[in-house]
Design a protein around this motif. Structure first.
Motif, PDB file in Angstrom:
ATOM      1  N   TYR A  90      14.560  11.249  -1.471  1.00  0.00           N
ATOM      2  CA  TYR A  90      14.056  10.476  -0.339  1.00  0.00           C
ATOM      3  C   TYR A  90      12.554  10.210  -0.472  1.00  0.00           C
ATOM      4  N   ILE A  91      11.813  11.180  -0.963  1.00  0.00           N
ATOM      5  CA  ILE A  91      10.383  10.942  -1.174  1.00  0.00           C
ATOM      6  C   ILE A  91      10.190   9.798  -2.170  1.00  0.00           C
ATOM      7  N   SER A  92      10.965   9.802  -3.248  1.00  0.00           N
ATOM      8  CA  SER A  92      10.890   8.733  -4.241  1.00  0.00           C
ATOM      9  C   SER A  92      11.285   7.395  -3.627  1.00  0.00           C
ATOM     10  N   MET A  93      12.345   7.386  -2.836  1.00  0.00           N
ATOM     11  CA  MET A  93      12.810   6.147  -2.205  1.00  0.00           C
ATOM     12  C   MET A  93      11.761   5.576  -1.257  1.00  0.00           C
ATOM     13  N   LEU A  94      11.137   6.453  -0.466  1.00  0.00           N
ATOM     14  CA  LEU A  94      10.115   5.997   0.476  1.00  0.00           C
ATOM     15  C   LEU A  94       8.913   5.416  -0.262  1.00  0.00           C
ATOM     16  N   ARG A  95       8.556   6.031  -1.384  1.00  0.00           N
ATOM     17  CA  ARG A  95       7.436   5.499  -2.183  1.00  0.00           C
ATOM     18  C   ARG A  95       7.799   4.138  -2.769  1.00  0.00           C
ATOM     19  N   GLN A  96       9.033   3.993  -3.249  1.00  0.00           N
ATOM     20  CA  GLN A  96       9.465   2.722  -3.822  1.00  0.00           C
ATOM     21  C   GLN A  96       9.490   1.619  -2.774  1.00  0.00           C
ATOM     22  N   ASN A  97       9.790   1.995  -1.545  1.00  0.00           N
ATOM     23  CA  ASN A  97       9.814   1.019  -0.458  1.00  0.00           C
ATOM     24  C   ASN A  97       8.439   0.835   0.177  1.00  0.00           C
ATOM     25  N   GLN A  98       7.441   1.451  -0.420  1.00  0.00           N
ATOM     26  CA  GLN A  98       6.034   1.245  -0.070  1.00  0.00           C
ATOM     27  C   GLN A  98       5.735   1.554   1.397  1.00  0.00           C
ATOM     28  N   VAL A  99       6.281   2.678   1.871  1.00  0.00           N
ATOM     29  CA  VAL A  99       5.880   3.114   3.203  1.00  0.00           C
ATOM     30  C   VAL A  99       4.403   3.493   3.172  1.00  0.00           C
ATOM     31  N   ASP A 100       3.773   3.453   4.315  1.00  0.00           N
ATOM     32  CA  ASP A 100       2.343   3.750   4.389  1.00  0.00           C
ATOM     33  C   ASP A 100       2.052   5.244   4.448  1.00  0.00           C
ATOM     34  N   GLY A 101       3.048   6.043   4.809  1.00  0.00           N
ATOM     35  CA  GLY A 101       2.855   7.482   4.898  1.00  0.00           C
ATOM     36  C   GLY A 101       4.159   8.176   5.252  1.00  0.00           C
ATOM     37  N   ILE A 102       4.154   9.504   5.143  1.00  0.00           N
ATOM     38  CA  ILE A 102       5.384  10.287   5.366  1.00  0.00           C
ATOM     39  C   ILE A 102       5.088  11.476   6.269  1.00  0.00           C
ATOM     40  N   ILE A 103       5.994  11.706   7.219  1.00  0.00           N
ATOM     41  CA  ILE A 103       5.980  12.926   8.026  1.00  0.00           C
ATOM     42  C   ILE A 103       7.041  13.857   7.444  1.00  0.00           C
ATOM     43  N   MET A 104       6.609  15.018   6.954  1.00  0.00           N
ATOM     44  CA  MET A 104       7.527  15.952   6.306  1.00  0.00           C
ATOM     45  C   MET A 104       7.922  17.053   7.286  1.00  0.00           C
ATOM     46  N   CYS A 105       9.210  17.074   7.651  1.00  0.00           N
ATOM     47  CA  CYS A 105       9.738  18.137   8.514  1.00  0.00           C
ATOM     48  C   CYS A 105      10.766  18.981   7.784  1.00  0.00           C
ATOM     49  N   SER A 106      11.087  18.604   6.564  1.00  0.00           N
ATOM     50  CA  SER A 106      12.016  19.363   5.725  1.00  0.00           C
ATOM     51  C   SER A 106      11.209  19.950   4.579  1.00  0.00           C
ATOM     52  N   HIS A 107      11.420  21.229   4.306  1.00  0.00           N
ATOM     53  CA  HIS A 107      10.538  21.910   3.353  1.00  0.00           C
ATOM     54  C   HIS A 107      11.334  22.746   2.356  1.00  0.00           C
ATOM     55  N   THR A 108      12.229  22.084   1.636  1.00  0.00           N
ATOM     56  CA  THR A 108      13.046  22.822   0.675  1.00  0.00           C
ATOM     57  C   THR A 108      12.417  22.839  -0.716  1.00  0.00           C
ATOM     58  N   MET A 109      11.491  21.913  -0.980  1.00  0.00           N
ATOM     59  CA  MET A 109      10.882  21.843  -2.310  1.00  0.00           C
ATOM     60  C   MET A 109       9.656  22.748  -2.381  1.00  0.00           C
ATOM     61  N   ASN A 110       9.224  23.042  -3.599  1.00  0.00           N
ATOM     62  CA  ASN A 110       8.022  23.863  -3.740  1.00  0.00           C
ATOM     63  C   ASN A 110       6.788  23.038  -3.381  1.00  0.00           C
ATOM     64  N   ILE A 111       5.729  23.727  -3.016  1.00  0.00           N
ATOM     65  CA  ILE A 111       4.524  23.084  -2.508  1.00  0.00           C
ATOM     66  C   ILE A 111       3.923  22.106  -3.516  1.00  0.00           C
TER      67      ILE A 111
END
Length: 330
Positions: free
Chosen positions: A107-128
């Motif tokens: 989803y992070i990759s998809m949002l970047r490809q769709n050129q969103v201006d920013g992301i609010i992260m409420c899910s934290h399963t990946m490493n920092i």
């Protein structure tokens, strides 16, 4: 189709003034605002979002990644994020990670490809380190990621302290905390820290049952509680602080089925006070309220402030106050 120049002519103001009214920027008198708003209504003016985006080199879309939008707390949070974003002419893309690191990364990759201006992260399963590599403005909910990524969360330590002190003041002597997973460095685990320190300060015995993983459904918490708390073991406690309201409600149902009266024999406190909790009438849970409306608006405003470079300084982490809500379970 009417243009912004037509609106300005109709209202008898400049194009700049119309733009300021539409973007809610700067001081304008009520009379001027009313003139512009009336002109917009009369002309049925709709701004050209594509042209606006090209002009500012922005998409005016932001993304939010949550563990599960079906969970009442995140459902509430998304609603307030969307309201706040819409007030500032941004649209919201919602992604459910379902606590899957691969899905979250996708989803992070998809949002970047769709050129969103920013992301609010409420899910934290990946490493920092994975979040630190994202070259977009990010605001985190409930987890410290990096110095340049602001974090918004409720005062989890104070929430755990309020819950534990409340049980002790009511005379509870043998306490249990049902926590979420403690392997992640998330702010919600400060509830557990406060529980332990408060019990030790009062010289009380306590136990902790850690969530194997942070599934958010009633069925999960029902299975988790019944598997980890036999009826005999449950009867050894007179006060239990749960890490969320769904777990607290599942515990209440289980205790009642075992003939354990709440709150006469067992006092129960949850955490969240979301729409599910407010809907409950029997029982009304005693819980710690983390205000989803204020958190949602703060997350959105902080992210948009970063996107639009309204502040040249680093935006600080923000902690939102919590409140004890007295219900029928204590």
């Amino acid at each position: 189709m009417a243009s912004i120049k037509d609106v300005a002519k109709e209202a008898g103001v400049s194009v700049t003034t119309v733009s300021r009214v539409m973007n809610n920027r700067g001081y304008l008198s009520k009379e001027v605002r009313k003139k512009v708003e009336k002109a917009i209504e009369v002309l049925d003016y709709h701004p050209n979002q594509i042209a606006r985006a090209l002009q500012k080199n922005q998409s005016f879309f932001i993304g939010i990644i949550v563990p599960d939008s079906n969970h009442p707390f995140f459902s509430d949070l998304i609603k307030y994020v969307e309201i706040s974003a819409n007030e500032q002419n941004y649209k919201l893309l919602i992604c459910n990670s379902l606590e899957d690191p691969q899905k979250e990364a996708h989803y992070i990759s998809m949002l970047r490809q769709n050129q969103v201006d920013g992301i609010i992260m409420c899910s934290h399963t990946m490493n920092i380190e994975s979040y630190q590599k994202v070259d977009l403005p990010i605001v985190s909910f409930d987890r410290f990621i990096a110095a340049h990524i602001p974090c918004v969360g409720s005062d989890n330590y104070r929430g755990g302290e309020l819950a534990t002190e409340h049980l002790i003041q009511l005379g509870c002597k043998r306490l249990l905390h049902i926590s979420g997973p403690l392997d992640l460095d998330v702010l919600s685990n400060r509830r557990r820290d406060a529980f332990v320190i408060t019990c030790m300060k009062h010289g009380l015995d306590y136990d902790i049952i850690e969530g194997a993983h942070n599934k958010l459904t009633f069925d999960y918490f029902w299975s988790f509680i019944t598997e980890n708390l036999s009826p005999d073991k449950l009867r050894t406690y007179d006060g239990i602080f749960c890490s969320n309201d769904i777990a607290a409600y599942a515990l209440f149902i289980y205790a009642e089925q075992q003939g354990i009266r709440v709150p006469e024999q067992l006092r129960i406190i949850g955490y969240d006070y979301h729409s599910f909790t407010r809907m409950l009438q029997n029982p009304k849970l005693t819980t710690i309220m983390q205000p989803s409306e204020r958190i949602g608006k703060t997350l959105t405003n902080t992210l948009i402030q970063m996107i639009e470079h309204k502040s040249g300084e680093l935006i600080n982490n923000i902690t939102v106050d919590v409140t004890l809500i007295q219900g029928d379970t204590t």
